[in-house]
Enzyme design. Structure first.
Site, PDB file in Angstrom:
ATOM      1  N   PRO A 262       0.792  -1.245   0.000  1.00  0.00           N
ATOM      2  CA  PRO A 262       0.000   0.000   0.000  1.00  0.00           C
ATOM      3  C   PRO A 262       0.821   1.290   0.000  1.00  0.00           C
ATOM      4  O   PRO A 262       0.255   2.359   0.178  1.00  0.00           O
ATOM      5  CB  PRO A 262      -0.792  -0.120   1.294  1.00  0.00           C
ATOM      6  N   ASP A 334       9.439  -6.483  -2.298  1.00  0.00           N
ATOM      7  CA  ASP A 334       8.693  -7.007  -1.146  1.00  0.00           C
ATOM      8  C   ASP A 334       7.680  -7.970  -1.744  1.00  0.00           C
ATOM      9  O   ASP A 334       6.560  -7.593  -2.081  1.00  0.00           O
ATOM     10  CB  ASP A 334       8.026  -5.861  -0.393  1.00  0.00           C
ATOM     11  N   CYS A 387       7.121 -10.868   4.197  1.00  0.00           N
ATOM     12  CA  CYS A 387       6.594 -10.865   5.567  1.00  0.00           C
ATOM     13  C   CYS A 387       6.171 -12.294   5.918  1.00  0.00           C
ATOM     14  O   CYS A 387       5.087 -12.540   6.428  1.00  0.00           O
ATOM     15  CB  CYS A 387       5.436  -9.886   5.726  1.00  0.00           C
TER      16      CYS A 387
END
Length: 447
Positions: A262, A334, A387
């Site tokens: 985001p 990411d 993550c």
């Protein structure tokens, strides 16, 4: 049927797609609920997902037969009631009567008797019922079987702490924009506003709040002085960019933030360059056009100066059609992952993720890595991050990339935090600290 505004009925409706494995809590919509009830709806939804294996085991004992698929909302309402009885400070009589009565708002008045009977039995026999369901590891650990077994295989020594962290709500952490204000001065602003905080240990930009607050009401939030970002996520941008900024480049640094939504890391990269007085040409890429709106909003709120050029592109990081052919100095990937390092923030992962997903995600990560690497200039750097706490997505992925990519040189991460692996650094979620994250840094060698 009248509009549903009972917070327990709304929570049940929001849980239906999660229980069916077809939706998440990411877009939690509480617009139909009174302002005073919004926090209750969120607490119920997240709490049910966090404790779902145990609640479903209890529900199975309380019901003579399960509900039909068309009545998943009533099943969800039962879980909402059980969660209140077992885990919230809601008076028992209110938990029972309000939950059973909420079935009427769902247009299923017949269910009030069933819910009332199940919840009252749970009240009477709570200790015996809990003892029975907790014989199963899934109920005791609040993790589905495949997940707790995978975590134990990967992290046997850290398993107990990892499970405990996953089952504990995450703290709210802020990233201070050091291009605008020092962390110490911003902390003073928080203190003046009556907001208690402490400095993060591993991120020099981070402050963790003692209690969660509305981000938009924080001092300086609208002006880009601060953003909400977990401590572990705050480490990615400096790992990639700081060595390049120290070289005082004469030309704007070309940086790609792949899978950028985001937008927290995109904005952090911009802030680092501005703080160092270095011109930046950054591309924020993501395959989801809707989520890219959040990236645009983040950049707009940060209001970068004239030294920063940015473009936001909706495209697939596993494809090259969007690339103009000019190499990047640095790439932050990411990567899409299982999210097993952020279960405490997204407890619906316990229901939505499956063992099969790990292999599929690893394949996608490989495709993206191989696709982006040719876009990096010689001596450029790529940071691979997830993550996740699954070795297949992390250490194994980094090792395989290094083995098949002849011009990729592993760069040692000279940090003290986390767990050193052969090709990177793994952080596990901490109850009072950051989320679970993996980082591996590669430099492109000249041909």
């Amino acid at each position: 049927m009248a509009a549903v505004n009972n917070p327990r009925a709304v929570a049940a409706q929001l849980l239906v797609p999660v229980l069916a494995g077809k939706g998440s809590l990411a877009a939690l919509d509480t617009l139909g609920v009174a302002e005073r009830d919004k926090s209750l709806v969120k607490a119920l939804c997240y709490g049910v997902c966090r404790t779902l294996p145990r609640l479903e085991a209890l529900a199975a004992l309380l019901l003579s037969r399960g509900f039909k698929s068309r009545d998943t909302d009533i099943h969800a309402l039962l879980l909402v009631g059980l969660y209140q009885l077992l885990y919230m400070r809601v008076p028992s009589h209110a938990a029972v009567s309000e939950t059973a009565g909420a079935a009427r708002q769902l247009g299923k008045a017949w269910a009030t008797r069933v819910l009332n009977a199940c919840l009252r039995r749970c009240q009477r026999e709570q200790q015996a019922l809990e003892t029975q369901v907790d014989k199963a590891p899934e109920s005791q650990l609040l993790h589905p079987q495949w997940l707790h077994q995978a975590l134990h295989r990967a992290w046997p020594e850290q398993f107990d702490e990892l499970i405990a962290a996953n089952n504990t709500p995450a703290p709210m952490t802020l990233r201070v924009n050091l291009a605008r204000i020092s962390r110490e001065h911003y902390q003073q602003q928080l203190t003046a506003a009556g907001i208690e905080s402490h400095c993060c240990t591993d991120s020099s930009h981070g402050l963790t709040l003692a209690n969660a607050h509305d981000a938009t009401a924080l001092p300086g939030f609208a002006d880009g002085q601060v953003s909400v970002q977990d401590e572990a996520a705050q480490l990615a941008a400096p790992l990639l960019l700081k060595p390049l900024l120290n070289g005082a480049p004469s030309q704007p640094l070309r940086v790609l933030d792949a899978c950028s939504a985001p937008g927290g890391k995109t904005l952090h990269l911009i802030e680092l360059a501005e703080a160092a007085g270095v011109a930046l040409d950054i591309t924020a890429l993501d395959s989801d056009p809707q989520r890219l709106e959040r990236v645009r909003d983040a950049i707009k709120r940060g209001a970068p100066g004239n030294s920063t050029q940015h473009r936001v592109i909706a495209a697939d990081a596993a494809q090259q059609e969007w690339w103009d052919g000019t190499p990047f100095d640095a790439i932050l990937l990411d990567a899409p992952c299982s999210g097993t390092g952020v279960i405490r923030r997204h407890p619906d992962i316990k229901r939505l993720r499956t063992a099969r997903d790990i292999e599929q995600l690893a394949q996608l990560q490989q495709r993206i890595l191989d696709n982006l690497w040719p876009m990096l200039r010689d001596s450029g750097r790529m940071l691979y991050a997830t993550c996740s706490v699954m070795p297949q997505e992390n250490e194994a992925q980094a090792a395989a990339f290094a083995k098949r990519t002849g011009d990729a040189r592993q760069v040692a991460l000279e940090v003290e935090w986390g767990i050193a692996t052969a090709h990177g650094r793994q952080r596990l979620p901490q109850q009072e600290g950051g989320d679970g994250f993996f980082y591996a840094l590669f430099e492109k060698q000249s041909a």
